[in-house]
Design a protein around this motif. Structure first.
Motif, short mmCIF file in Angstrom:
data_model
loop_
_atom_site.label_atom_id
_atom_site.label_comp_id
_atom_site.label_asym_id
_atom_site.label_seq_id
_atom_site.Cartn_x
_atom_site.Cartn_y
_atom_site.Cartn_z
N SER A 25 37.53 31.48 42.75
CA SER A 25 38.92 31.57 42.32
C SER A 25 39.09 32.76 41.37
O SER A 25 38.12 33.21 40.75
CB SER A 25 39.35 30.28 41.61
OG SER A 25 38.55 30.04 40.47
N ASN A 26 40.32 33.24 41.28
CA ASN A 26 40.65 34.36 40.39
C ASN A 26 39.75 35.56 40.62
O ASN A 26 39.37 36.27 39.69
CB ASN A 26 40.60 33.93 38.92
CG ASN A 26 41.55 32.80 38.64
OD1 ASN A 26 42.65 32.75 39.19
ND2 ASN A 26 41.12 31.87 37.80
N GLY A 27 39.36 35.80 41.88
CA GLY A 27 38.53 36.95 42.20
C GLY A 27 37.08 36.82 41.80
O GLY A 27 36.33 37.79 41.84
N VAL A 28 36.65 35.62 41.39
CA VAL A 28 35.26 35.40 40.97
C VAL A 28 34.60 34.45 41.96
O VAL A 28 35.12 33.39 42.28
CB VAL A 28 35.20 34.80 39.54
CG1 VAL A 28 33.76 34.48 39.16
CG2 VAL A 28 35.84 35.74 38.54
N LEU A 29 33.43 34.87 42.45
CA LEU A 29 32.63 34.04 43.34
C LEU A 29 31.32 33.74 42.63
O LEU A 29 30.60 34.66 42.21
CB LEU A 29 32.36 34.75 44.67
CG LEU A 29 31.47 34.01 45.66
CD1 LEU A 29 32.14 32.73 46.15
CD2 LEU A 29 31.13 34.91 46.83
N LYS A 30 31.03 32.45 42.44
CA LYS A 30 29.77 32.05 41.81
C LYS A 30 29.01 31.12 42.75
O LYS A 30 29.58 30.26 43.38
CB LYS A 30 30.01 31.35 40.47
CG LYS A 30 30.50 32.28 39.38
CD LYS A 30 30.54 31.59 38.04
CE LYS A 30 30.97 32.58 36.95
NZ LYS A 30 30.97 31.93 35.63
N ASP A 72 25.91 28.53 42.53
CA ASP A 72 25.11 27.78 41.57
C ASP A 72 25.27 28.34 40.16
O ASP A 72 24.31 28.47 39.40
CB ASP A 72 23.63 27.76 41.96
CG ASP A 72 23.37 26.83 43.13
OD1 ASP A 72 24.13 25.84 43.30
OD2 ASP A 72 22.41 27.07 43.87
N GLY A 73 26.50 28.74 39.83
CA GLY A 73 26.80 29.26 38.50
C GLY A 73 26.51 30.73 38.30
O GLY A 73 26.86 31.31 37.29
N MET A 74 25.86 31.37 39.28
CA MET A 74 25.54 32.79 39.17
C MET A 74 26.65 33.60 39.85
O MET A 74 26.98 33.36 41.01
CB MET A 74 24.21 33.09 39.86
CG MET A 74 23.84 34.56 39.83
SD MET A 74 22.26 34.90 40.66
CE MET A 74 22.69 34.60 42.37
N GLU A 75 27.22 34.55 39.13
CA GLU A 75 28.30 35.35 39.70
C GLU A 75 27.75 36.31 40.74
O GLU A 75 26.75 36.98 40.53
CB GLU A 75 29.04 36.13 38.62
CG GLU A 75 30.24 36.88 39.19
CD GLU A 75 31.14 37.49 38.12
OE1 GLU A 75 32.06 38.21 38.50
OE2 GLU A 75 30.90 37.25 36.92
N ILE A 76 28.42 36.34 41.88
CA ILE A 76 28.07 37.26 42.96
C ILE A 76 29.00 38.46 42.84
O ILE A 76 30.22 38.32 42.91
CB ILE A 76 28.24 36.60 44.35
CG1 ILE A 76 27.44 35.30 44.44
CG2 ILE A 76 27.88 37.57 45.46
CD1 ILE A 76 25.95 35.46 44.31
N VAL A 77 28.44 39.63 42.64
CA VAL A 77 29.24 40.84 42.50
C VAL A 77 29.40 41.44 43.90
O VAL A 77 28.41 41.78 44.55
CB VAL A 77 28.57 41.86 41.55
CG1 VAL A 77 29.40 43.13 41.45
CG2 VAL A 77 28.36 41.22 40.18
#
Length: 174
Positions: free
Chosen positions: A136-141, A143-148
């Protein structure tokens, strides 16, 4: 009724062993003359361990794969590269070129060899497995780790698209 003496038992045993040996030698001869089974389509994905320029082979996950001139070879950024590009590719930061990269090979196996019809090469591939914990909001995680995400190529959107809650038919995790 005649009883089996130790001498006749030894004779029967020798005859049985000789007959078994003959049967085995005949079956080995027949097996050696039997051609391999009809070619089956195979797909092999894994690390490229070796590239043999002269033999036109790739070794992927321990399997030696013949790459004939008719095989289509591609990369994520080029839909058609030559064998000369594969063996002589000078990739930035990768002095061994495609070696230790990933290959997806589609072809045929006759039981003794694999011959490629389509080869997709990727010099770098990062596989991540886990649960999506935020999308959501342009953030993909994961298992809690952000995927850039990589920036989109010209004319193509990045993945996942942020204009919709989900690109996979799953509700967005909030």
């Amino acid at each position: 009724m005649r009883s089996l003496t130790s001498r006749s038992f030894a004779s029967v045993t020798k005859t049985a062993l000789l007959a078994s040996a003959c049967a085995l030698s005949l079956s080995a001869t027949v097996q050696a003359q039997t051609p391999p089974f009809a070619p089956l389509e195979v797909e092999i994905e894994g690390r490229i361990l070796e590239i043999d320029p002269e033999g036109r082979t790739l070794t992927v996950m321990g399997t030696v794969i013949k790459v004939p001139e008719s095989a289509r070879i591609s990369t994520p950024t080029n839909p058609s590269i030559s064998w000369a590009d594969v063996v002589g590719y000078d990739l930035p930061g990768k002095p061994d070129g495609f070696r230790n990269g990933t290959a997806i090979v589609i072809g045929e196996s006759d039981g003794t060899k694999v011959t490629a019809s389509d080869v997709s090469l990727n010099p770098e591939e990062n596989v991540a497995l886990g649960y999506i914990t935020q999308n959501s909001n342009g953030v993909l995680k994961l298992d809690g780790m952000e995927i850039v995400l990589m920036p989109p190529r010209s004319g193509a959107a990045s993945f996942p698209r942020t204009s919709r809650p989900s690109t996979l038919g799953c509700p967005a995790i909030r």
